[in-house]
Design a protein around this motif. Structure first.
Motif, PDB file in Angstrom:
ATOM      1  N   PHE A 285     108.570  42.468 -16.430  1.00  0.00           N
ATOM      2  CA  PHE A 285     107.336  42.289 -17.201  1.00  0.00           C
ATOM      3  C   PHE A 285     107.657  42.248 -18.680  1.00  0.00           C
ATOM      4  O   PHE A 285     108.738  42.639 -19.126  1.00  0.00           O
ATOM      5  N   ALA A 286     106.696  41.781 -19.463  1.00  0.00           N
ATOM      6  CA  ALA A 286     106.760  41.789 -20.933  1.00  0.00           C
ATOM      7  C   ALA A 286     105.380  41.342 -21.402  1.00  0.00           C
ATOM      8  O   ALA A 286     104.372  41.730 -20.818  1.00  0.00           O
ATOM      9  N   LYS A 287     105.317  40.532 -22.438  1.00  0.00           N
ATOM     10  CA  LYS A 287     104.105  39.868 -22.935  1.00  0.00           C
ATOM     11  C   LYS A 287     102.849  40.746 -22.853  1.00  0.00           C
ATOM     12  O   LYS A 287     102.576  41.549 -23.723  1.00  0.00           O
ATOM     13  N   GLY A 288     102.078  40.611 -21.764  1.00  0.00           N
ATOM     14  CA  GLY A 288     100.787  41.273 -21.668  1.00  0.00           C
ATOM     15  C   GLY A 288     100.843  42.785 -21.574  1.00  0.00           C
ATOM     16  O   GLY A 288      99.807  43.437 -21.711  1.00  0.00           O
ATOM     17  N   VAL A 289     102.009  43.381 -21.356  1.00  0.00           N
ATOM     18  CA  VAL A 289     102.094  44.838 -21.247  1.00  0.00           C
ATOM     19  C   VAL A 289     101.568  45.514 -22.500  1.00  0.00           C
ATOM     20  O   VAL A 289     101.004  46.611 -22.434  1.00  0.00           O
ATOM     21  N   ASN A 290     101.744  44.876 -23.666  1.00  0.00           N
ATOM     22  CA  ASN A 290     101.127  45.420 -24.888  1.00  0.00           C
ATOM     23  C   ASN A 290     100.565  44.304 -25.764  1.00  0.00           C
ATOM     24  O   ASN A 290     100.468  44.436 -26.973  1.00  0.00           O
ATOM     25  N   LEU A 296     108.307  44.168 -26.330  1.00  0.00           N
ATOM     26  CA  LEU A 296     108.526  45.111 -25.231  1.00  0.00           C
ATOM     27  C   LEU A 296     108.585  44.361 -23.915  1.00  0.00           C
ATOM     28  O   LEU A 296     107.808  43.434 -23.682  1.00  0.00           O
ATOM     29  N   GLY A 297     109.512  44.752 -23.069  1.00  0.00           N
ATOM     30  CA  GLY A 297     109.587  44.251 -21.707  1.00  0.00           C
ATOM     31  C   GLY A 297     110.140  45.351 -20.835  1.00  0.00           C
ATOM     32  O   GLY A 297     110.340  46.488 -21.281  1.00  0.00           O
ATOM     33  N   GLY A 298     110.386  45.021 -19.575  1.00  0.00           N
ATOM     34  CA  GLY A 298     110.956  46.041 -18.713  1.00  0.00           C
ATOM     35  C   GLY A 298     111.123  45.586 -17.277  1.00  0.00           C
ATOM     36  O   GLY A 298     110.724  44.482 -16.896  1.00  0.00           O
ATOM     37  N   VAL A 299     111.732  46.466 -16.511  1.00  0.00           N
ATOM     38  CA  VAL A 299     111.956  46.260 -15.085  1.00  0.00           C
ATOM     39  C   VAL A 299     111.360  47.445 -14.344  1.00  0.00           C
ATOM     40  O   VAL A 299     111.707  48.596 -14.628  1.00  0.00           O
ATOM     41  N   ALA A 300     110.459  47.178 -13.419  1.00  0.00           N
ATOM     42  CA  ALA A 300     109.960  48.215 -12.520  1.00  0.00           C
ATOM     43  C   ALA A 300     110.839  48.208 -11.275  1.00  0.00           C
ATOM     44  O   ALA A 300     111.078  47.152 -10.681  1.00  0.00           O
ATOM     45  N   PRO A 324     109.219  53.568 -29.602  1.00  0.00           N
ATOM     46  CA  PRO A 324     107.937  54.279 -29.667  1.00  0.00           C
ATOM     47  C   PRO A 324     106.762  53.414 -30.111  1.00  0.00           C
ATOM     48  O   PRO A 324     105.658  53.542 -29.561  1.00  0.00           O
ATOM     49  N   LEU A 325     106.949  52.540 -31.101  1.00  0.00           N
ATOM     50  CA  LEU A 325     105.837  51.708 -31.554  1.00  0.00           C
ATOM     51  C   LEU A 325     105.404  50.728 -30.466  1.00  0.00           C
ATOM     52  O   LEU A 325     104.209  50.509 -30.246  1.00  0.00           O
ATOM     53  N   ALA A 326     106.378  50.139 -29.773  1.00  0.00           N
ATOM     54  CA  ALA A 326     106.056  49.201 -28.697  1.00  0.00           C
ATOM     55  C   ALA A 326     105.359  49.917 -27.542  1.00  0.00           C
ATOM     56  O   ALA A 326     104.403  49.398 -26.960  1.00  0.00           O
ATOM     57  N   ALA A 329     101.800  50.817 -28.291  1.00  0.00           N
ATOM     58  CA  ALA A 329     100.953  49.639 -28.104  1.00  0.00           C
ATOM     59  C   ALA A 329     100.678  49.394 -26.628  1.00  0.00           C
ATOM     60  O   ALA A 329      99.569  48.979 -26.249  1.00  0.00           O
ATOM     61  N   ALA A 330     101.678  49.639 -25.761  1.00  0.00           N
ATOM     62  CA  ALA A 330     101.477  49.468 -24.322  1.00  0.00           C
ATOM     63  C   ALA A 330     100.460  50.467 -23.786  1.00  0.00           C
ATOM     64  O   ALA A 330      99.597  50.118 -22.973  1.00  0.00           O
ATOM     65  N   VAL A 331     100.564  51.712 -24.216  1.00  0.00           N
ATOM     66  CA  VAL A 331      99.606  52.738 -23.772  1.00  0.00           C
ATOM     67  C   VAL A 331      98.187  52.320 -24.149  1.00  0.00           C
ATOM     68  O   VAL A 331      97.262  52.356 -23.316  1.00  0.00           O
TER      69      VAL A 331
END
Length: 455
Positions: A285-290, A296-300, A324-326, A329-331
């Motif tokens: 994921f990335a883009k819409g997460v925040n 920001l991106g990641g792997v679940a 932390p800033l990214a 924004a995701a939270v």
């Protein structure tokens, strides 16, 4: 001593910004000379303003990431508050924003995808997912479809199927491509969705058999291919891929970089498959997460893959993993989506506004060959001839006719998203129905104007 005179600042003067851009900025996916980029001076909600003060409806969500629109106050405030407390920290240390972001992401991912490895964006998310799959299985090959995009870094661009791969592909990264389902331009001479699904799965089985199942670590699929054309898989296809993978000990990686976090009218597009029963081994994921406010991106990661690295070092990491800033924004993004029912809004936007309007355009305009999509994720496939399905622009390029459509959209006050012979309708998921109808009316008029010019 007198202070040296400072030049006009780029963020105060659009002309200065443009001149400095031409002088110093190297642009991606572009020949550098002859570019005439738009200067964006500000943005709010579903609109951006250009250097001439024009207010333009953003039907691109930029690169399909401002899912909550521009300058959303809750996300901006979250970044500001986090910056006042902890701007950055090394990834080895725990920070509260990352922990809460991981919890919120895991609360929406399917199945047991409860662990999150954070990256800086979608390309490196796919890179790390593939690395995990290779280490977990002890195999090297990775299968992906020709019509796909998985990122611009070395491995991700080789996994990519579209023409952006060609200049970078040395055939040395263990990547193998196959044809995914695409009924409108079927590689399998199918005439129905059921035929397309069956024949596409048979084709995948043949590729797996010919490549050697014991050599294949993963199949990487966009749950709904995005830049490649928003081809929603036919019913049963993703479930069939899951079964092929399970039977051969291959991991399934779902690339949700563009389609995730509400874009397709579900938290993740893979939930459209078999009533949500298809669970990948890894989900990127990335883009819409925040909403793209901070990279920001990641792997679940599934429990089985996580256990591989319980007592074995995972040989990978990033300086800014879980910044932390990214993560703040995701939270804020995920909490806003939960509180305001954004996923449900996206589903209604597609069903009640975008889908019907595009279907009506297909009735009115001979250039519209097919309409497809879901939620806030749609494509118009434009053709010069409906009978032959000749694309209005060639694969990998544009054309005067396509350029005319795009120019007419801009004159009408809307920024369109185009790729080859397609217009993608991908506005912010927070767009009002009235704004969406206005943008769709601009697109409708642009199609008519460009067709009239072409004669």
């Amino acid at each position: 001593m007198s202070e040296r005179a400072r030049p006009a600042r780029a963020h105060d003067d659009p002309e200065v910004a443009l001149e400095l851009d031409r002088r110093h900025v190297f642009h991606s996916w572009s020949a550098q000379e002859g570019r005439r980029p738009m200067v964006v001076t500000k943005a709010e909600g579903s609109h951006v303003w250009d250097q001439d003060g024009n207010r333009l409806l953003d039907f691109t969500s930029q690169l399909v990431f401002t899912n909550l629109g521009h300058q959303h106050p809750r996300i901006v405030e979250a970044i500001q508050q986090q910056a006042a407390t902890l701007c950055t920290v090394a990834p080895a240390h725990v920070n509260g924003a990352r922990s809460e972001a991981a919890r919120l992401i895991a609360s929406h991912t399917p199945g047991d995808l409860d662990r999150v490895f954070f990256t800086n964006g979608g390309a490196d998310a796919n890179e790390h997912a593939i690395r995990m799959a290779r280490l977990h299985t002890g195999r090297h090959k990775v299968l992906s479809t020709y019509r796909s995009y998985h990122g611009g870094t070395q491995l991700a661009v080789n996994v990519t199927g579209d023409p952006r791969r060609w200049a970078n592909d040395l055939g040395s990264d263990g990547t193998v491509h196959f044809f995914g389902p695409y009924l409108y331009r079927s590689a399998f001479h199918a005439t129905t969705e059921a035929e397309e699904c069956q024949r596409a799965l048979e084709h995948l089985e043949q590729v797996v058999a010919m490549e050697g199942p014991a050599t294949i670590a993963a199949v990487v699929l966009e749950s709904i291919p995005g830049t490649a054309g928003i081809m929603v898989p036919p019913p049963g296809y993703l479930a069939g891929v899951r079964e092929v993978c399970d039977r051969n000990g291959i991991l399934l990686v779902a690339d949700e970089v563009m389609s995730g976090f509400g874009r397709a009218g579900r938290w993740f597009a893979v939930e459209h498959a078999s009533d949500g029963t298809v669970v990948p081994d890894l989900l990127t994921f990335a883009k819409g997460v925040n909403s793209g406010y901070v990279p920001l991106g990641g792997v679940a990661i599934s429990d089985a893959v996580h256990r591989t690295f319980a007592d074995r070092v995972y040989p990978g990491g990033l300086t800014y993993s879980g910044h932390p800033l990214a993560c703040a924004a995701a939270v804020a993004t995920i909490e806003t989506m939960e509180d305001e029912g954004i996923v449900e809004q996206a589903a209604a936007l597609g069903a009640e506004v975008i889908g019907p309007a595009l279907a009506a355009m297909a009735e009115r305009h001979a250039w519209v060959g097919e309409v497809r999509g879901t939620g806030g994720f749609w494509a118009l496939e434009l053709v010069a001839d409906r009978a032959t399905r000749e694309p209005l622009a060639p694969y990998g390029a544009s054309s005067p006719a396509m350029d005319a459509v795009l120019a007419a959209c801009r004159r009408g006050g809307m920024i369109p998203f185009a790729n080859f012979n397609r217009i993608h309708v991908v506005p912010p998921l927070t767009i009002t129905h009235e704004e969406a109808r206005r943008g769709l009316a601009i697109l409708d008029a642009a199609l008519g104007e460009a067709a009239a010019q072409a004669g």
